[in-house]
Scaffold this motif. Sequence first.
Motif, PDB file in Angstrom:
ATOM      1  N   GLU A   2     -14.256  -2.539   4.604  1.00 51.93           N
ATOM      2  CA  GLU A   2     -13.724  -1.255   4.162  1.00 51.93           C
ATOM      3  C   GLU A   2     -12.205  -1.212   4.200  1.00 51.93           C
ATOM      4  O   GLU A   2     -11.572  -0.594   3.349  1.00 51.93           O
ATOM      5  CB  GLU A   2     -14.284  -0.128   5.038  1.00 51.93           C
ATOM      6  N   LYS A  48     -10.357  -4.133   1.215  1.00 52.16           N
ATOM      7  CA  LYS A  48      -9.910  -3.201   0.199  1.00 52.16           C
ATOM      8  C   LYS A  48      -8.395  -3.022   0.209  1.00 52.16           C
ATOM      9  O   LYS A  48      -7.851  -2.165  -0.483  1.00 52.16           O
ATOM     10  CB  LYS A  48     -10.603  -1.852   0.402  1.00 52.16           C
ATOM     11  N   ARG A  77      -6.543  -1.820   2.489  1.00 50.74           N
ATOM     12  CA  ARG A  77      -6.033  -0.601   3.096  1.00 50.74           C
ATOM     13  C   ARG A  77      -5.583  -0.904   4.523  1.00 50.74           C
ATOM     14  O   ARG A  77      -6.271  -1.596   5.264  1.00 50.74           O
ATOM     15  CB  ARG A  77      -7.130   0.472   3.112  1.00 50.74           C
TER      16      ARG A  77
END
Lengths: 445, 614
Positions: B261, B265, B267
Amino acid sequence: MKVTEERIFFKLAKRFDWTLFLASILLTLIGIIFIYSATLSTGKVGYYFWKQSFAFGLGLIFMFILVFSPYTFFREHIYLLFLFSVFLLLGLFFLGTVVRGTRGWYNLGFFYFQPTELVKIFYILILAGYLEKEEKNLDEIRHLFLPFLFTFVYIVLILAQPDFSSSLVFLPILLVMFYLAGVKFSLLFGLFFYLFLTIVLVLFNCYLSLLKEKNMFFVFFEQVMNRSLTGVYFLLGIFILLLIIYWFIKQLKFPLRRKHFFIFYGLLVGSFFSSKILSLVIKSYQRKRLLAFLDPKLDPLGAGYNVLQSKVAIGSGKILGKGLFSGTQARLGFLPERHTDFIFSLISEEWGFLGSLFVLILFFILIYRVLNVAHEARDHFGSFVAGGIATLFVFNCAVNIGMAVGIMPATGLPLPFLSYGGSHLVSAYCAVGLLLSIHLRRFVH
Amino acid sequence: MEINSSFVVLRRTGLKFFELRLRYYFFFIFFIFLILVIHLFYLQVIRGKYFYQVSEGNRREIYLQSRPRGIIYDRDGKILADNRPVSVLFLSLQNLNEETLKQTLEQLEKKFNFSQKELFERINLEKEKLVLRLKEEISREEMLKLEENRINLPGINLQIELKRRYPLNNFAAHLLGYLNEINREELDRLFLEGYRPGDFIGKSGIELTYDNYLRGEPGGMEIEVDARGRQKRIISNFFPSLGKSLILTLDSKLQAVAEEELINKGRRGVIIVLEPQSGEILALVSSPGYNPNLFIEKQPEEVKKLLNDSSLPLFNRAIQGRYAPGSVFKIITAIAALEENKINLNEEFYCSGSFTLGNNTFHCWEEKGHGHISFLPALIHSCDIYFYLLGLRCGAGLIEDYAKKFGLDTVSQIDLLGEKKGFIPGKVWKKKYLKQPWYEGDTVNLSIGQGYVLVTPLALANLAAILANRGKLLQPHIVKKIVEEGEVVQPQIIWEASQKEILHLEISEKTWQIINEGLGKAVDEGTGRAASISGLEIAGKTGTAENPHGEDHAWFVGYAPIENPRIAFAIFVEHGGRGGVSAAPIARRLILTYLKNKNAQITSVSPLSENESN
């Protein structure tokens, strides 16, 4: 008859210097034990042990022969002794055996005989005899010519073997015997000055030879030391310089005789040339050793290694030592020449400070007794012989132990009574025999 | 004349004068012996210890056997860090002088294509090191060549070493940490504990915290050698003890999803998932991550890139990052108000979308405003205006006290070194450090977690655990067991984490019920809807933290299920925008993953699968 014989025996036993005798015996026994210890790790344990023991026995025989014969015999025949010793030394060049580059041994089949050791004793006897004879004339330099000549001949012959370290002992003996005989102080000082300057120049020359970066000053001295012509110019220059100084001092109305000027200059020139000769005679390994003494960091794994390991061996013994036969430095081969030159380091390692102190005290007692012989001797010949022998022992001791602890350059002089070496031990016992003989006859007039 | 001459004779040869000279000579000899004794005393007594050590060093050679570092497993026994054998070429400078060193370097250049110049530079650079690692992964041909030329290569050694390997590369990097060669300062500090130059030592993560266990005891042989280096005998032989292995509380599947996640990604942010009943950390991600193998493989370029990366990949945001908690902090304000009876649940405030206090206007995130709103809806919809007014009613001091009660400004002493404290502002602090009075505006900011307040993601994860446990916090930890693994013997547990309560808050049951209800509804129908899973009651609070660096940080903190919670989590997405949008969906995926693993345990939940709920 029987009673008187017994009486004489007791009288003799009473007069006999037991301390001197036992001290030397004890030192020899310690030496033999440690020679055994030193050679434990080699394949030839018994070899060195038995040879040294044999030399010990032989030494004792010679000692007793000398004890029971009158020492004054030698006084009467000093020139014969001189001729004999010169003959022995010269004979080496024809019949001698070369050991480690030095033609210094006679091969007697079962025994390698090193005449140099014996010659040292002869030298002392000859000097003592001469000094006693000329005692009243020692103020005049011409009467000192003969001792100088003897010394010169010995040193030249021994240097020619070449045996640098053995030649070192003659001048200190000469110096001390002159001193004891009462030679003028100025003369002694001159002799000392000459010795000192020679040694300094030799060391300096060694130092120059390995120096990598040289400034002007060093380059100049290298030229002076190694090129004859430059050397001659240099000496002439010094001559003129001294002349100017001399003239200057004269102008100041300072009482200075022309003789002093020439003597001083003569000493300079003399030490200059003798240092040059010595520099030629010194083998490259000895040169390296001298250098290592001057600067141990120059070559820590090469020439400096021996002394470094010797210091480690001595220091690592601490107070009580690692125990007999348990010295790791020696047993594992870190300590070089451990049965000869560095036997003291081995004793210090295995017996610690107490052991090395014990050995030093034994030596001190021995030398004290030798000086006592000099003191109590009935004639000056005996005194001078004892003084000379004391110097021989002290010089060897100081240089050998000094080398082991790193405050003297490594020259390879043996430690009296302790180092392995047959001729050396036998001649040491000859010396003890002479001393005991002198001591025994102190009341006979 | 006669008198004179006899005097001269007497002067030099008289018995008395001879004796005097003899005495001087005796003193001279005494002096020589004294010098020798003093020198021997110096060498043997004063410096004896030193020389003894030198002589021991002379004869002893120590052959250290490489000891494998302990293996790190996750909670299911999956290997996260192990070792692999590598042949390493060493240059030992200890017994080399200039000459032999030069010889070795020449040979190395000739036979092994090393550059002499470079080696010299390295030796000068790393002077304090006695051993240089020249090359790793020596090929078979090179080994043969080395053996052939051994005599010409003094100081060269070849050793098989076990090197750390992280088989999953970037996986759980911040949690595991990385190893690097020991530096001077560490060596000075740890020398007595057996660390030696050239050792690899944990620099962060549990590699650092548990370095003592992981590295094991050094082993090897002490061999007596003679002056020529011939080996005489073995003095002593001590076996290396293997490093202890660690079993973590980490759940690899959960961790993998969490990493997907964030890291995959691209992030930046943090995910922490823990078990509130035990304090076990199930997942801990700090994004961006890094590959700890790079340090072991000695790729200076890559390491340099890591160090200079502006996104700070080596920085463990989970325990070291400090951020404004945003609306998550409303939980604190709410609990403070409830516990101190500052509010009636039915009492309504009016939210017009903005609120003016003196010269300042504060806004609600909902620009339209929430209208008349009471406590629960305000919590569910995270109405800012309501909490401004609530905060003002409670007062800053009360909120500060409660924030501190919940441990937001302390370290939880998790077994990762370098944990930072959060920060809760207060009147005293502001007066002292900013030389300013505390304004009502500050209270307004504080009540919704903005302004000066800063917390670490771990502190918020702990907050979630406290809420889940209704006031209790168990020591959060990563290492579950330390295990001794022998080659023959069965693995033995030598240490096991105990469940230690580190916080116990006395808060009324009623308050807990209200908070549970509010946070549960926040997920069901409020700001945290993106996290909701049908059939499972999840409590959560979103947060959107304004910050001076750019877009808002997104938070989502919560636990599930509400009755008998199994997991608590804190999700933080740096510059992720609204918490309900970017953080809450991550929570949903995590909970689903967790449920999938633990399906059997939670029977009340209808069979769910990730696909179905998507």
